[in-house]
Design a protein around this motif. Sequence first.
Motif, PDB file in Angstrom:
ATOM      1  N   LYS A  69       1.606   7.977   0.378  1.00  0.00           N
ATOM      2  CA  LYS A  69       1.956   8.030   1.795  1.00  0.00           C
ATOM      3  C   LYS A  69       3.333   8.672   1.952  1.00  0.00           C
ATOM      4  O   LYS A  69       4.181   8.518   1.075  1.00  0.00           O
ATOM      5  CB  LYS A  69       2.060   6.613   2.365  1.00  0.00           C
ATOM      6  CG  LYS A  69       0.755   5.942   2.681  1.00  0.00           C
ATOM      7  CD  LYS A  69       1.013   4.561   3.282  1.00  0.00           C
ATOM      8  CE  LYS A  69      -0.275   3.795   3.477  1.00  0.00           C
ATOM      9  NZ  LYS A  69      -1.177   4.386   4.485  1.00  0.00           N
TER      10      LYS A  69
ATOM     11  N   ASP B 165      -5.620   6.457  -0.749  1.00  0.00           N
ATOM     12  CA  ASP B 165      -5.010   5.685   0.338  1.00  0.00           C
ATOM     13  C   ASP B 165      -6.065   4.987   1.199  1.00  0.00           C
ATOM     14  O   ASP B 165      -5.738   4.138   2.019  1.00  0.00           O
ATOM     15  CB  ASP B 165      -4.125   6.606   1.199  1.00  0.00           C
ATOM     16  CG  ASP B 165      -3.164   5.830   2.081  1.00  0.00           C
ATOM     17  OD1 ASP B 165      -3.018   4.611   1.866  1.00  0.00           O
ATOM     18  OD2 ASP B 165      -2.566   6.452   2.975  1.00  0.00           O
ATOM     19  N   ALA B 166      -7.318   5.354   1.032  1.00  0.00           N
ATOM     20  CA  ALA B 166      -8.382   4.609   1.732  1.00  0.00           C
ATOM     21  C   ALA B 166      -8.854   3.523   0.769  1.00  0.00           C
ATOM     22  O   ALA B 166     -10.000   3.527   0.305  1.00  0.00           O
ATOM     23  CB  ALA B 166      -9.505   5.547   2.145  1.00  0.00           C
ATOM     24  N   GLU B 167      -7.924   2.583   0.458  1.00  0.00           N
ATOM     25  CA  GLU B 167      -8.159   1.600  -0.601  1.00  0.00           C
ATOM     26  C   GLU B 167      -8.725   0.285  -0.076  1.00  0.00           C
ATOM     27  O   GLU B 167      -9.418  -0.427  -0.797  1.00  0.00           O
ATOM     28  CB  GLU B 167      -6.853   1.332  -1.353  1.00  0.00           C
ATOM     29  CG  GLU B 167      -5.905   0.292  -0.716  1.00  0.00           C
ATOM     30  CD  GLU B 167      -5.367   0.693   0.658  1.00  0.00           C
ATOM     31  OE1 GLU B 167      -5.397   1.900   0.981  1.00  0.00           O
ATOM     32  OE2 GLU B 167      -4.940  -0.195   1.416  1.00  0.00           O
TER      33      GLU B 167
ATOM     34  N   ASP C 266       0.843  -1.195   0.000  1.00  0.00           N
ATOM     35  CA  ASP C 266       0.000   0.000   0.000  1.00  0.00           C
ATOM     36  C   ASP C 266       0.881   1.249   0.000  1.00  0.00           C
ATOM     37  O   ASP C 266       1.340   1.698   1.045  1.00  0.00           O
ATOM     38  CB  ASP C 266      -0.920  -0.015   1.241  1.00  0.00           C
ATOM     39  CG  ASP C 266      -1.836   1.198   1.278  1.00  0.00           C
ATOM     40  OD1 ASP C 266      -1.920   1.910   0.264  1.00  0.00           O
ATOM     41  OD2 ASP C 266      -2.485   1.411   2.337  1.00  0.00           O
TER      42      ASP C 266
HETATM   43 MN    MN Z   1      -4.017   2.889   2.399  1.00  0.00          MN
END
Ligand code: MN
Length: 500
Positions: free
Chosen positions: A279, A349-351, A272
Amino acid sequence: MIKFITSDKFLDQAANAYAVFVEQDFKFDQLSEISKKFFPALKDALKQREFTGKAHSNLVLTSADDSKLIYLIFIGLGKVNKTMCDLESYRRALASVIRIAQSYKIEKLAIQLPDSKLFNAEVEEFSKETAVISLMSEYDFDDFKTDEEKKKKSDINLIICSDKKNIAQIKKGIEIGEFIGQCVNKARYWCDMPPAHKYPKILADYAKSLEKETDLKVTVFDSEQISKMGMGGIEGVCKGSEQKPRLVVMEHKAANKNAKKVVLVGKGVTFDSGGLSLKPANAMETMKDDMAGAAVVTAAMRIISKLKLNINVIGITPLVENMPSGSATRPGDILKFYNGKTAEVKNTDAEGRLILADALSYAVKHYKPDAIIDFATLTGACSYALGPFYCGLMTKHDDLAEKLKRASLTTGERVWSLPLDDDYKKAVRSEIADICNIGNERYRAGAITAAFFLQNFVDDVPWVHLDIAGTAYGVPDIAYYRNGATAFGVRLIVDALICW
Ligand code: MN
Ligand code: BES
Ligand code: ZN
Protein backbone atom coordinates in the motif's frame (compact mmCIF):
# COMPACT_ATOMS: atom_id res chain seq x y z
CA MET A 1 -14.22 5.57 34.80
CA ILE A 2 -17.90 6.18 35.23
CA LYS A 3 -19.71 5.00 38.32
CA PHE A 4 -23.47 4.77 37.87
CA ILE A 5 -25.79 5.74 40.71
CA THR A 6 -29.58 5.97 40.60
CA SER A 7 -31.85 8.30 42.53
CA ASP A 8 -35.40 9.59 42.55
CA LYS A 9 -34.29 13.04 43.63
CA PHE A 10 -32.65 15.22 41.03
CA LEU A 11 -32.22 18.67 42.52
CA ASP A 12 -31.45 17.36 46.01
CA GLN A 13 -28.23 15.73 44.88
CA ALA A 14 -25.04 17.28 46.18
CA ALA A 15 -23.63 17.26 42.65
CA ASN A 16 -21.13 19.45 40.82
CA ALA A 17 -23.30 19.59 37.74
CA TYR A 18 -26.93 19.08 36.78
CA ALA A 19 -27.85 18.13 33.23
CA VAL A 20 -31.31 18.53 31.74
CA PHE A 21 -32.43 17.40 28.28
CA VAL A 22 -34.98 19.61 26.57
CA GLU A 23 -36.97 19.25 23.39
CA GLN A 24 -36.92 22.00 20.82
CA ASP A 25 -39.25 24.89 21.77
CA PHE A 26 -39.76 23.49 25.27
CA LYS A 27 -41.97 25.21 27.83
CA PHE A 28 -40.02 27.10 30.47
CA ASP A 29 -42.32 25.66 33.16
CA GLN A 30 -40.40 22.39 33.10
CA LEU A 31 -37.30 24.27 34.23
CA SER A 32 -38.91 26.38 36.91
CA GLU A 33 -37.71 24.14 39.78
CA ILE A 34 -34.09 24.24 38.72
CA SER A 35 -34.40 27.96 38.13
CA LYS A 36 -35.83 28.53 41.60
CA LYS A 37 -33.14 26.47 43.27
CA PHE A 38 -30.01 27.46 41.38
CA PHE A 39 -30.54 30.22 38.86
CA PRO A 40 -33.36 32.72 39.32
CA ALA A 41 -32.44 34.52 36.10
CA LEU A 42 -32.59 31.31 34.04
CA LYS A 43 -35.39 32.49 31.77
CA ASP A 44 -33.41 35.56 30.76
CA ALA A 45 -30.21 33.59 30.39
CA LEU A 46 -31.83 31.09 28.01
CA LYS A 47 -33.27 33.92 26.00
CA GLN A 48 -30.10 35.94 25.89
CA ARG A 49 -28.08 32.91 24.77
CA GLU A 50 -30.82 31.97 22.29
CA PHE A 51 -31.07 28.45 23.63
CA THR A 52 -34.25 26.86 22.26
CA GLY A 53 -33.39 23.15 22.54
CA LYS A 54 -32.30 22.66 18.94
CA ALA A 55 -30.53 19.36 18.22
CA HIS A 56 -26.77 19.46 18.88
CA SER A 57 -27.08 22.64 20.93
CA ASN A 58 -26.15 23.05 24.55
CA LEU A 59 -25.85 25.75 27.15
CA VAL A 60 -23.60 25.60 30.20
CA LEU A 61 -24.30 28.03 33.04
CA THR A 62 -22.45 28.34 36.29
CA SER A 63 -23.93 29.09 39.66
CA ALA A 64 -23.09 28.59 43.30
CA ASP A 65 -24.73 26.45 45.93
CA ASP A 66 -23.57 27.00 49.51
CA SER A 67 -20.55 28.74 48.01
CA LYS A 68 -19.72 25.61 45.95
CA LEU A 69 -19.41 26.13 42.19
CA ILE A 70 -21.98 24.21 40.21
CA TYR A 71 -22.69 23.80 36.52
CA LEU A 72 -26.09 23.66 34.91
CA ILE A 73 -26.00 21.89 31.55
CA PHE A 74 -28.92 22.18 29.16
CA ILE A 75 -28.88 20.00 26.07
CA GLY A 76 -31.14 20.28 23.08
CA LEU A 77 -32.77 17.12 21.76
CA GLY A 78 -34.22 18.84 18.72
CA LYS A 79 -37.68 17.97 17.49
CA VAL A 80 -38.60 14.57 18.85
CA ASN A 81 -41.10 12.79 16.61
CA LYS A 82 -41.73 9.71 18.67
CA THR A 83 -40.09 7.50 16.08
CA MET A 84 -37.39 4.94 16.77
CA CYS A 85 -34.64 6.81 14.97
CA ASP A 86 -34.75 9.70 17.36
CA LEU A 87 -33.19 7.65 20.07
CA GLU A 88 -30.06 8.61 18.19
CA SER A 89 -30.63 12.29 19.00
CA TYR A 90 -30.66 11.32 22.68
CA ARG A 91 -27.45 9.30 22.31
CA ARG A 92 -25.64 12.21 20.74
CA ALA A 93 -27.01 14.70 23.27
CA LEU A 94 -25.96 12.44 26.13
CA ALA A 95 -22.52 12.07 24.57
CA SER A 96 -22.08 15.84 24.58
CA VAL A 97 -23.04 15.99 28.28
CA ILE A 98 -20.36 13.44 29.13
CA ARG A 99 -17.82 15.32 27.01
CA ILE A 100 -18.67 18.58 28.77
CA ALA A 101 -18.41 16.88 32.17
CA GLN A 102 -15.00 15.54 31.21
CA SER A 103 -13.69 18.87 30.00
CA TYR A 104 -14.84 20.65 33.18
CA LYS A 105 -13.48 17.76 35.30
CA ILE A 106 -16.85 17.31 36.95
CA GLU A 107 -16.80 14.58 39.57
CA LYS A 108 -20.47 14.30 40.39
CA LEU A 109 -22.92 14.72 37.57
CA ALA A 110 -26.67 14.39 38.07
CA ILE A 111 -28.82 13.90 35.00
CA GLN A 112 -32.55 14.01 34.80
CA LEU A 113 -33.39 11.00 32.63
CA PRO A 114 -35.85 12.05 29.91
CA ASP A 115 -39.11 10.15 29.57
CA SER A 116 -38.26 7.02 27.57
CA LYS A 117 -41.69 7.11 25.91
CA LEU A 118 -40.56 10.18 24.00
CA PHE A 119 -38.20 7.83 22.19
CA ASN A 120 -40.60 4.96 21.85
CA ALA A 121 -38.49 2.91 24.26
CA GLU A 122 -39.07 1.00 27.50
CA VAL A 123 -37.42 2.40 30.63
CA GLU A 124 -35.04 -0.56 30.91
CA GLU A 125 -33.94 -0.36 27.28
CA PHE A 126 -33.53 3.39 27.53
CA SER A 127 -31.40 3.09 30.67
CA LYS A 128 -29.30 0.43 28.98
CA GLU A 129 -28.60 2.84 26.11
CA THR A 130 -27.77 5.56 28.63
CA ALA A 131 -25.10 3.41 30.26
CA VAL A 132 -23.64 2.15 26.96
CA ILE A 133 -23.39 5.62 25.45
CA SER A 134 -22.00 7.22 28.61
CA LEU A 135 -19.19 4.69 28.65
CA MET A 136 -18.56 5.01 24.91
CA SER A 137 -18.40 8.80 25.22
CA GLU A 138 -15.85 8.60 28.00
CA TYR A 139 -13.55 6.13 26.22
CA ASP A 140 -10.13 7.34 25.26
CA PHE A 141 -7.06 5.39 24.15
CA ASP A 142 -4.22 6.75 26.24
CA ASP A 143 -2.21 3.71 27.30
CA PHE A 144 0.82 5.13 25.57
CA LYS A 145 0.66 8.69 26.89
CA THR A 146 3.22 9.22 29.60
CA ASP A 147 2.11 12.68 30.68
CA GLU A 148 -0.56 11.97 33.28
CA GLU A 149 -1.83 15.53 32.96
CA LYS A 150 -2.62 15.04 29.31
CA LYS A 151 -4.63 11.92 29.91
CA LYS A 152 -8.27 12.83 29.62
CA LYS A 153 -9.22 10.17 32.17
CA SER A 154 -11.72 11.43 34.66
CA ASP A 155 -13.75 9.71 37.31
CA ILE A 156 -17.38 10.63 37.01
CA ASN A 157 -20.08 9.66 39.44
CA LEU A 158 -23.09 9.71 37.17
CA ILE A 159 -26.32 10.03 39.12
CA ILE A 160 -29.24 9.03 36.95
CA CYS A 161 -32.44 10.51 38.29
CA SER A 162 -36.02 9.57 37.53
CA ASP A 163 -39.39 8.86 39.17
CA LYS A 164 -39.30 6.39 42.04
CA LYS A 165 -41.46 3.91 40.10
CA ASN A 166 -38.80 3.60 37.38
CA ILE A 167 -35.76 3.04 39.57
CA ALA A 168 -35.82 -0.77 39.62
CA GLN A 169 -35.99 -0.96 35.83
CA ILE A 170 -33.32 1.70 35.46
CA LYS A 171 -30.97 -0.26 37.69
CA LYS A 172 -31.51 -3.38 35.59
CA GLY A 173 -30.94 -1.51 32.34
CA ILE A 174 -27.81 0.16 33.63
CA GLU A 175 -26.31 -3.11 34.80
CA ILE A 176 -26.68 -4.64 31.33
CA GLY A 177 -25.64 -1.45 29.58
CA GLU A 178 -22.55 -1.12 31.71
CA PHE A 179 -21.37 -4.54 30.62
CA ILE A 180 -22.17 -3.89 26.96
CA GLY A 181 -20.39 -0.53 27.09
CA GLN A 182 -17.29 -2.14 28.58
CA CYS A 183 -17.27 -4.83 25.88
CA VAL A 184 -17.70 -2.25 23.10
CA ASN A 185 -14.86 -0.17 24.55
CA LYS A 186 -12.64 -3.22 24.84
CA ALA A 187 -13.19 -3.89 21.13
CA ARG A 188 -12.26 -0.27 20.39
CA TYR A 189 -9.22 -0.61 22.63
CA TRP A 190 -7.95 -3.55 20.59
CA CYS A 191 -8.57 -1.68 17.33
CA ASP A 192 -6.70 1.37 18.62
CA MET A 193 -3.80 -0.73 19.92
CA PRO A 194 -0.59 -0.35 17.87
CA PRO A 195 -0.03 -3.34 15.60
CA ALA A 196 3.20 -4.47 17.29
CA HIS A 197 1.13 -5.04 20.43
CA LYS A 198 -1.69 -7.13 18.99
CA TYR A 199 -0.30 -9.74 16.60
CA PRO A 200 -2.42 -12.88 16.12
CA LYS A 201 -1.16 -14.75 19.20
CA ILE A 202 -2.03 -11.83 21.47
CA LEU A 203 -5.58 -11.53 20.19
CA ALA A 204 -6.04 -15.32 20.32
CA ASP A 205 -4.79 -15.40 23.93
CA TYR A 206 -7.25 -12.65 24.80
CA ALA A 207 -10.11 -14.61 23.22
CA LYS A 208 -9.04 -17.73 25.13
CA SER A 209 -9.02 -15.75 28.38
CA LEU A 210 -12.75 -15.12 27.96
CA GLU A 211 -13.36 -18.72 29.03
CA LYS A 212 -12.61 -17.63 32.60
CA GLU A 213 -15.13 -14.82 32.55
CA THR A 214 -17.96 -16.30 30.45
CA ASP A 215 -19.53 -19.65 29.54
CA LEU A 216 -17.95 -19.50 26.09
CA LYS A 217 -15.97 -22.49 24.85
CA VAL A 218 -12.94 -21.08 23.03
CA THR A 219 -10.75 -23.15 20.70
CA VAL A 220 -7.56 -21.70 19.23
CA PHE A 221 -5.93 -23.39 16.21
CA ASP A 222 -2.23 -22.61 15.81
CA SER A 223 -0.33 -22.28 12.56
CA GLU A 224 0.57 -26.00 12.27
CA GLN A 225 -3.06 -26.98 12.71
CA ILE A 226 -4.14 -24.32 10.22
CA SER A 227 -1.74 -25.67 7.59
CA LYS A 228 -2.65 -29.28 8.33
CA MET A 229 -6.37 -28.52 7.94
CA GLY A 230 -5.65 -27.14 4.49
CA MET A 231 -6.49 -23.52 5.22
CA GLY A 232 -4.29 -22.11 2.48
CA GLY A 233 -5.86 -18.66 2.67
CA ILE A 234 -4.94 -17.98 6.30
CA GLU A 235 -1.55 -19.62 5.80
CA GLY A 236 -0.88 -17.76 2.54
CA VAL A 237 -1.70 -14.28 3.86
CA CYS A 238 0.44 -14.65 7.00
CA LYS A 239 3.43 -16.25 5.21
CA GLY A 240 5.28 -12.97 4.79
CA SER A 241 5.03 -12.10 8.49
CA GLU A 242 7.34 -12.95 11.37
CA GLN A 243 4.15 -13.65 13.28
CA LYS A 244 2.20 -16.88 13.01
CA PRO A 245 -1.53 -16.99 12.25
CA ARG A 246 -4.30 -18.24 14.52
CA LEU A 247 -7.91 -19.30 14.02
CA VAL A 248 -10.21 -18.71 16.97
CA VAL A 249 -13.59 -20.41 17.44
CA MET A 250 -15.88 -19.22 20.26
CA GLU A 251 -19.06 -21.15 21.01
CA HIS A 252 -22.14 -20.04 22.94
CA LYS A 253 -24.78 -22.68 23.60
CA ALA A 254 -28.45 -21.87 24.03
CA ALA A 255 -30.36 -23.47 26.90
CA ASN A 256 -33.04 -24.60 24.46
CA LYS A 257 -31.96 -27.53 22.28
CA ASN A 258 -34.05 -26.46 19.28
CA ALA A 259 -32.67 -22.93 19.24
CA LYS A 260 -31.41 -21.50 15.96
CA LYS A 261 -27.71 -21.45 15.13
CA VAL A 262 -25.90 -18.37 13.83
CA VAL A 263 -22.21 -18.07 12.99
CA LEU A 264 -20.42 -14.70 13.18
CA VAL A 265 -17.16 -14.39 11.25
CA GLY A 266 -14.77 -11.44 11.74
CA LYS A 267 -11.79 -10.42 9.60
CA GLY A 268 -8.71 -10.24 11.80
CA VAL A 269 -5.79 -8.70 9.92
CA THR A 270 -3.72 -7.23 12.75
CA PHE A 271 -1.84 -5.10 10.26
CA ASP A 272 -2.44 -4.80 6.52
CA SER A 273 0.61 -3.48 4.70
CA GLY A 274 -0.84 -4.80 1.46
CA GLY A 275 1.84 -7.49 1.33
CA LEU A 276 4.02 -7.48 -1.81
CA SER A 277 1.29 -5.39 -3.49
CA LEU A 278 2.38 -2.80 -0.95
CA LYS A 279 0.00 0.00 0.00
CA PRO A 280 1.11 3.63 -0.35
CA ALA A 281 2.16 5.21 2.97
CA ASN A 282 -1.01 7.18 3.65
CA ALA A 283 -3.28 4.21 2.96
CA MET A 284 -1.28 2.14 5.46
CA GLU A 285 -1.61 4.62 8.33
CA THR A 286 -4.84 3.20 9.75
CA MET A 287 -4.32 -0.43 8.80
CA LYS A 288 -3.85 -1.49 12.41
CA ASP A 289 -7.63 -1.35 12.40
CA ASP A 290 -7.97 -4.15 9.84
CA MET A 291 -8.86 -6.55 12.66
CA ALA A 292 -12.00 -4.59 13.57
CA GLY A 293 -14.24 -7.42 12.34
CA ALA A 294 -12.55 -9.86 14.70
CA ALA A 295 -12.73 -7.40 17.60
CA VAL A 296 -16.45 -6.85 16.94
CA VAL A 297 -17.20 -10.57 16.83
CA THR A 298 -15.21 -11.24 20.01
CA ALA A 299 -16.99 -8.45 21.92
CA ALA A 300 -20.37 -9.61 20.61
CA MET A 301 -19.68 -13.19 21.78
CA ARG A 302 -18.79 -11.91 25.24
CA ILE A 303 -22.07 -10.03 25.47
CA ILE A 304 -24.16 -12.86 24.01
CA SER A 305 -22.75 -15.26 26.57
CA LYS A 306 -23.26 -12.87 29.48
CA LEU A 307 -26.87 -12.19 28.45
CA LYS A 308 -27.39 -15.97 28.07
CA LEU A 309 -29.20 -15.43 24.78
CA ASN A 310 -31.40 -18.32 23.80
CA ILE A 311 -29.73 -18.89 20.47
CA ASN A 312 -26.62 -20.86 19.52
CA VAL A 313 -23.94 -18.46 18.35
CA ILE A 314 -20.47 -19.32 17.12
CA GLY A 315 -17.83 -16.63 16.60
CA ILE A 316 -14.95 -17.37 14.24
CA THR A 317 -11.97 -15.04 13.82
CA PRO A 318 -9.07 -15.78 11.45
CA LEU A 319 -6.05 -13.79 12.68
CA VAL A 320 -3.08 -12.89 10.46
CA GLU A 321 -0.62 -10.13 9.70
CA ASN A 322 -0.22 -9.16 6.02
CA MET A 323 3.44 -8.31 5.40
CA PRO A 324 5.86 -8.28 2.46
CA SER A 325 9.02 -10.37 2.70
CA GLY A 326 11.00 -13.10 0.95
CA SER A 327 8.54 -15.66 2.21
CA ALA A 328 5.38 -13.72 1.33
CA THR A 329 2.72 -14.92 -1.09
CA ARG A 330 3.40 -13.38 -4.52
CA PRO A 331 1.01 -11.92 -7.06
CA GLY A 332 0.47 -14.88 -9.40
CA ASP A 333 0.51 -17.51 -6.65
CA ILE A 334 -2.48 -19.81 -6.28
CA LEU A 335 -3.90 -20.70 -2.86
CA LYS A 336 -6.13 -23.66 -1.95
CA PHE A 337 -8.79 -23.16 0.73
CA TYR A 338 -10.44 -25.32 3.38
CA ASN A 339 -13.36 -26.24 1.08
CA GLY A 340 -10.99 -27.38 -1.68
CA LYS A 341 -11.44 -24.40 -4.01
CA THR A 342 -8.46 -22.51 -5.42
CA ALA A 343 -7.86 -18.81 -6.06
CA GLU A 344 -5.30 -16.95 -8.09
CA VAL A 345 -3.81 -14.11 -6.03
CA LYS A 346 -3.37 -11.21 -8.41
CA ASN A 347 -3.12 -8.63 -5.65
CA THR A 348 -1.84 -9.52 -2.18
CA ASP A 349 -3.67 -6.49 -0.77
CA ALA A 350 -7.00 -8.23 -1.35
CA GLU A 351 -6.13 -10.45 1.63
CA GLY A 352 -9.27 -10.19 3.77
CA ARG A 353 -11.31 -12.37 1.43
CA LEU A 354 -8.54 -15.01 1.45
CA ILE A 355 -8.68 -15.54 5.21
CA LEU A 356 -12.48 -15.24 5.29
CA ALA A 357 -12.67 -17.97 2.65
CA ASP A 358 -11.21 -20.50 5.11
CA ALA A 359 -13.25 -19.22 8.06
CA LEU A 360 -16.55 -19.32 6.12
CA SER A 361 -15.79 -22.81 4.79
CA TYR A 362 -15.06 -23.94 8.35
CA ALA A 363 -18.38 -22.51 9.54
CA VAL A 364 -20.33 -24.28 6.80
CA LYS A 365 -18.62 -27.65 7.26
CA HIS A 366 -18.64 -27.85 11.06
CA TYR A 367 -21.82 -26.07 12.03
CA LYS A 368 -24.32 -26.14 9.12
CA PRO A 369 -25.78 -22.94 10.64
CA ASP A 370 -29.13 -21.27 9.94
CA ALA A 371 -27.24 -18.10 9.07
CA ILE A 372 -23.72 -16.72 8.73
CA ILE A 373 -22.93 -13.05 9.19
CA ASP A 374 -19.45 -11.75 8.49
CA PHE A 375 -17.89 -8.45 9.58
CA ALA A 376 -14.93 -7.22 7.57
CA THR A 377 -13.02 -4.02 6.84
CA LEU A 378 -12.92 -5.46 3.35
CA THR A 379 -12.82 -2.78 0.67
CA GLY A 380 -11.88 0.85 0.20
CA ALA A 381 -14.59 0.81 -2.48
CA CYS A 382 -17.29 0.32 0.15
CA SER A 383 -15.98 3.11 2.35
CA TYR A 384 -16.00 5.47 -0.65
CA ALA A 385 -19.48 4.40 -1.69
CA LEU A 386 -21.13 4.93 1.71
CA GLY A 387 -18.69 7.01 3.75
CA PRO A 388 -18.37 6.70 7.53
CA PHE A 389 -22.04 6.52 8.55
CA TYR A 390 -23.38 3.39 6.86
CA CYS A 391 -21.78 0.00 6.44
CA GLY A 392 -22.39 -2.01 3.30
CA LEU A 393 -24.83 -4.91 3.65
CA MET A 394 -24.78 -7.61 1.01
CA THR A 395 -27.05 -10.64 1.01
CA LYS A 396 -29.46 -12.57 -1.14
CA HIS A 397 -31.68 -13.21 1.89
CA ASP A 398 -34.21 -10.45 2.43
CA ASP A 399 -35.37 -11.83 5.78
CA LEU A 400 -31.84 -11.55 7.18
CA ALA A 401 -31.41 -8.08 5.71
CA GLU A 402 -34.67 -7.07 7.44
CA LYS A 403 -33.48 -8.29 10.83
CA LEU A 404 -30.30 -6.25 10.54
CA LYS A 405 -32.09 -3.17 9.21
CA ARG A 406 -34.44 -3.23 12.18
CA ALA A 407 -31.51 -3.49 14.59
CA SER A 408 -29.80 -0.75 12.67
CA LEU A 409 -32.69 1.62 13.38
CA THR A 410 -32.74 0.90 17.12
CA THR A 411 -28.98 1.03 17.64
CA GLY A 412 -28.04 3.83 15.25
CA GLU A 413 -25.42 1.55 13.64
CA ARG A 414 -26.74 2.00 10.13
CA VAL A 415 -26.56 -0.47 7.25
CA TRP A 416 -27.24 0.04 3.56
CA SER A 417 -27.90 -2.70 1.01
CA LEU A 418 -25.73 -3.05 -2.05
CA PRO A 419 -27.02 -5.35 -4.81
CA LEU A 420 -25.77 -8.93 -5.05
CA ASP A 421 -27.09 -9.64 -8.55
CA ASP A 422 -25.44 -12.53 -10.34
CA ASP A 423 -24.44 -10.13 -13.11
CA TYR A 424 -21.40 -9.28 -10.96
CA LYS A 425 -20.46 -12.90 -10.38
CA LYS A 426 -18.21 -13.27 -13.41
CA ALA A 427 -15.98 -10.47 -12.14
CA VAL A 428 -13.93 -12.92 -10.07
CA ARG A 429 -13.33 -15.51 -12.81
CA SER A 430 -9.77 -16.75 -13.30
CA GLU A 431 -8.09 -18.32 -16.31
CA ILE A 432 -5.93 -20.63 -14.24
CA ALA A 433 -7.69 -21.21 -10.88
CA ASP A 434 -11.32 -21.53 -9.71
CA ILE A 435 -11.54 -17.82 -8.94
CA CYS A 436 -9.36 -14.72 -8.76
CA ASN A 437 -8.91 -12.59 -5.63
CA ILE A 438 -9.59 -9.27 -7.35
CA GLY A 439 -12.55 -8.28 -9.50
CA ASN A 440 -12.06 -7.74 -13.23
CA GLU A 441 -11.82 -3.98 -13.80
CA ARG A 442 -14.70 -3.91 -16.26
CA TYR A 443 -17.08 -4.78 -13.43
CA ARG A 444 -15.74 -2.06 -11.09
CA ALA A 445 -18.05 -2.29 -7.97
CA GLY A 446 -15.20 -3.44 -5.70
CA ALA A 447 -17.37 -3.98 -2.61
CA ILE A 448 -19.77 -6.23 -4.51
CA THR A 449 -17.15 -8.21 -6.41
CA ALA A 450 -15.42 -8.92 -3.07
CA ALA A 451 -18.73 -10.31 -1.78
CA PHE A 452 -18.97 -12.56 -4.85
CA PHE A 453 -15.54 -13.92 -4.04
CA LEU A 454 -16.80 -14.80 -0.54
CA GLN A 455 -19.98 -16.37 -1.88
CA ASN A 456 -17.87 -19.28 -3.14
CA PHE A 457 -17.36 -20.39 0.46
CA VAL A 458 -20.83 -20.32 2.01
CA ASP A 459 -22.55 -23.01 -0.11
CA ASP A 460 -26.29 -22.58 0.36
CA VAL A 461 -26.20 -21.31 3.94
CA PRO A 462 -28.12 -18.00 4.24
CA TRP A 463 -25.37 -15.42 4.56
CA VAL A 464 -24.94 -11.68 5.12
CA HIS A 465 -21.73 -9.84 4.40
CA LEU A 466 -21.16 -6.56 6.25
CA ASP A 467 -18.35 -4.42 4.84
CA ILE A 468 -17.36 -2.15 7.74
CA ALA A 469 -14.32 -0.55 6.04
CA GLY A 470 -15.84 2.94 6.24
CA THR A 471 -17.47 2.74 9.67
CA ALA A 472 -14.82 1.05 11.80
CA TYR A 473 -12.40 3.89 12.32
CA GLY A 474 -12.19 7.66 12.39
CA VAL A 475 -15.89 8.48 12.08
CA PRO A 476 -16.35 12.27 12.30
CA ASP A 477 -18.92 14.34 14.21
CA ILE A 478 -20.52 11.63 16.36
CA ALA A 479 -19.64 12.60 19.93
CA TYR A 480 -19.78 9.11 21.46
CA TYR A 481 -17.15 7.79 19.03
CA ARG A 482 -14.29 10.26 19.53
CA ASN A 483 -11.47 9.90 16.99
CA GLY A 484 -10.27 6.33 16.75
CA ALA A 485 -12.07 3.02 16.60
CA THR A 486 -15.85 2.69 16.80
CA ALA A 487 -16.39 -1.07 17.22
CA PHE A 488 -19.23 -0.55 14.74
CA GLY A 489 -21.33 -3.69 14.58
CA VAL A 490 -21.25 -4.90 18.19
CA ARG A 491 -24.43 -3.09 19.25
CA LEU A 492 -26.04 -3.91 15.91
CA ILE A 493 -25.51 -7.67 16.04
CA VAL A 494 -26.33 -8.00 19.73
CA ASP A 495 -29.64 -6.22 19.17
CA ALA A 496 -30.37 -8.33 16.09
CA LEU A 497 -29.68 -11.57 17.98
CA ILE A 498 -31.75 -10.52 21.01
CA CYS A 499 -34.77 -10.22 18.70
CA TRP A 500 -33.80 -13.04 16.27
MN1 MN B 1 -5.58 -5.22 2.02
N1 BES C 1 -8.18 -3.54 4.53
C1 BES C 1 -8.34 -3.12 3.19
C2 BES C 1 -9.63 -2.33 2.95
C3 BES C 1 -9.75 -1.00 3.63
C4 BES C 1 -9.41 0.16 2.94
C5 BES C 1 -10.27 -0.87 4.89
C6 BES C 1 -9.55 1.39 3.55
C7 BES C 1 -10.41 0.35 5.50
C8 BES C 1 -10.07 1.49 4.83
C9 BES C 1 -8.35 -4.32 2.26
O1 BES C 1 -7.58 -5.40 2.67
C10 BES C 1 -7.82 -3.88 0.95
O2 BES C 1 -6.67 -3.54 0.88
N2 BES C 1 -8.66 -3.89 -0.08
C11 BES C 1 -8.27 -3.49 -1.38
C12 BES C 1 -8.82 -4.50 -2.35
C13 BES C 1 -8.31 -4.32 -3.76
C14 BES C 1 -6.82 -4.63 -3.82
C15 BES C 1 -9.08 -5.25 -4.66
C16 BES C 1 -8.87 -2.10 -1.63
O3 BES C 1 -10.00 -1.85 -1.24
O4 BES C 1 -8.16 -1.27 -2.20
ZN1 ZN D 1 -7.25 -5.59 4.65
